[in-house]
Design a protein around this motif. Structure first.
Motif, short mmCIF file in Angstrom:
data_model
loop_
_atom_site.label_atom_id
_atom_site.label_comp_id
_atom_site.label_asym_id
_atom_site.label_seq_id
_atom_site.Cartn_x
_atom_site.Cartn_y
_atom_site.Cartn_z
N LEU A 46 0.79 -0.97 -0.19
CA LEU A 46 0.00 -0.06 0.02
C LEU A 46 0.82 1.26 -0.09
N ASP A 47 0.60 2.11 -0.76
CA ASP A 47 1.14 3.37 -0.69
C ASP A 47 0.14 4.30 -0.09
N ALA A 48 0.34 4.64 1.42
CA ALA A 48 -0.52 5.34 2.30
C ALA A 48 -0.21 7.00 1.95
N GLY A 49 -1.49 7.46 1.59
CA GLY A 49 -1.43 8.88 1.45
C GLY A 49 -0.75 9.22 0.00
N CYS A 50 -1.03 8.42 -1.18
CA CYS A 50 -0.38 8.10 -2.16
C CYS A 50 -0.47 9.44 -3.19
N GLY A 51 -0.97 10.43 -2.75
CA GLY A 51 -1.13 11.73 -3.56
C GLY A 51 -1.36 11.37 -5.12
N THR A 52 -0.40 11.92 -6.04
CA THR A 52 -0.65 11.77 -7.36
C THR A 52 0.00 10.52 -7.94
N GLY A 53 0.58 9.80 -6.88
CA GLY A 53 0.69 8.27 -7.23
C GLY A 53 2.12 7.90 -7.65
N ARG A 54 3.01 9.07 -7.33
CA ARG A 54 4.47 9.02 -7.80
C ARG A 54 5.16 7.83 -7.43
N ALA A 55 4.76 7.43 -6.35
CA ALA A 55 5.60 5.95 -6.09
C ALA A 55 4.95 4.36 -6.62
N LEU A 70 -1.58 -0.78 -4.16
CA LEU A 70 -2.65 -0.06 -3.71
C LEU A 70 -2.30 1.13 -3.45
N GLY A 71 -2.93 2.41 -3.73
CA GLY A 71 -2.83 3.65 -3.35
C GLY A 71 -3.95 4.28 -2.92
N ALA A 72 -3.67 4.78 -1.59
CA ALA A 72 -4.75 5.33 -0.81
C ALA A 72 -4.72 6.81 -0.47
N ASP A 73 -5.72 7.70 -0.76
CA ASP A 73 -5.43 8.95 -0.40
C ASP A 73 -6.83 9.38 -0.17
N LEU A 74 -6.69 10.40 0.86
CA LEU A 74 -8.01 11.22 1.48
C LEU A 74 -8.54 12.37 0.43
N THR A 75 -7.74 12.62 -0.67
CA THR A 75 -7.91 13.92 -1.41
C THR A 75 -8.36 13.43 -2.85
N PRO A 76 -9.71 13.76 -3.27
CA PRO A 76 -10.27 13.19 -4.58
C PRO A 76 -9.33 13.81 -5.71
N ALA A 77 -8.83 15.19 -5.47
CA ALA A 77 -8.06 15.63 -6.48
C ALA A 77 -6.91 15.36 -6.85
N MET A 78 -5.99 14.78 -5.76
CA MET A 78 -4.86 14.20 -5.97
C MET A 78 -5.08 12.80 -6.50
N LEU A 94 -7.46 4.19 -4.15
CA LEU A 94 -8.61 4.06 -3.15
C LEU A 94 -8.89 5.37 -2.63
N LEU A 95 -10.02 6.11 -2.75
CA LEU A 95 -10.36 7.13 -2.00
C LEU A 95 -10.58 6.87 -0.38
N ALA A 96 -9.58 7.00 0.42
CA ALA A 96 -9.56 6.39 1.93
C ALA A 96 -8.62 7.30 2.99
N ASP A 97 -9.12 7.09 3.90
CA ASP A 97 -8.57 7.59 5.04
C ASP A 97 -7.41 6.64 5.73
N VAL A 98 -6.14 7.07 5.80
CA VAL A 98 -5.35 5.95 6.46
C VAL A 98 -5.67 5.92 7.95
N ALA A 99 -6.53 6.49 8.47
CA ALA A 99 -7.01 6.55 9.85
C ALA A 99 -7.98 5.15 10.03
N ARG A 100 -8.63 4.75 8.73
CA ARG A 100 -9.70 3.75 8.86
C ARG A 100 -9.49 3.33 7.30
N LEU A 101 -8.62 2.38 7.10
CA LEU A 101 -8.33 1.73 6.00
C LEU A 101 -9.53 0.63 5.82
N PRO A 102 -9.98 0.40 4.32
CA PRO A 102 -11.01 -0.52 3.89
C PRO A 102 -10.20 -1.94 3.67
#
Length: 199
Positions: A46-55, A70-78, A94-102
């Motif tokens: 998992l890339d947590a807080g993946c942003g624009t997915g550079r990793a 998997l790439g999870a980020d809280l910000t739809p624009a990212m 994944l549009l997801a909060d790393v505090a509560r991962l699905p």
């Protein structure tokens, strides 16, 4: 959504469209950090807080076509910027909060977090959630493409003693969240702390 989450979303939403063009030379640093983790073919990461997915491209290369990225980020624009860049081909976004991962408990081999630690509203609690989704012996990599001193200079500020990324602060924080830090590098060209999930 909490005020902390709203602030994070607002910060990154305002910067999503030109994020990659602001930092165009970071690709090799991401690749080197991922390569140093020694991920196996077929691993689940998992890339947590993946942003624009550079990793994500480097993670895909590391785990191969049979691995899970998997790439999870809280910000739809990212995440939309990641899609525009074609990085959704390298991993599931994944549009997801790393505090509560699905994600299921102990379902991953590793978590990669670029620039993540300084944006966690409740670091100890959030690191415990990352621990939950990683198998015993799995890895957590906290990365930034430049070190603490260089980042502070870029932002026109000084490093303070309470900086969570300082080795003396980060080690105990990780330990209290169920991780054991195994390596720590903080130099101008990169920041990378690696920890193993304790059983």
């Amino acid at each position: 959504m909490s005020d902390d989450h709203t602030k994070v979303q607002e910060f990154f939403s305002a910067r999503a469209a030109d994020w990659d063009t602001r930092f165009p030379d970071d690709g090799p640093a991401y690749r080197a950090a991922v390569a140093g983790l020694g991920l196996s073919e077929g691993a689940r990461v998992l890339d947590a807080g993946c942003g624009t997915g550079r990793a994500l491209p480097a993670l895909r290369d590391a785990v191969g076509p049979l691995g899970t990225v998997l790439g999870a980020d809280l910000t739809p624009a990212m995440l939309e910027a990641a899609r525009r860049a074609g990085r959704d081909r390298d991993g599931q976004l994944l549009l997801a909060d790393v505090a509560r991962l699905p994600l299921a408990t102990e379902s991953l081999d590793a978590v990669f977090g670029a620039g993540l630690i300084s944006h966690l509203p409740h670091p100890a609690e959030n690191l415990r959630e990352l621990r939950r989704v990683v198998r015993p012996g799995g890895l957590l990599a906290l990365f930034h493409p430049i070190g603490r001193r260089a980042l502070a200079a870029r932002q026109g500020r000084q490093i303070t003693p309470d900086d969570l990324r300082a080795e003396d602060n980060l080690g105990p924080l990780l330990a209290g969240s169920g991780w054991r830090m195994t390596s720590y590098v903080d130099e101008d060209a990169r920041f990378l702390a690696v920890a193993v999930r304790a059983n």
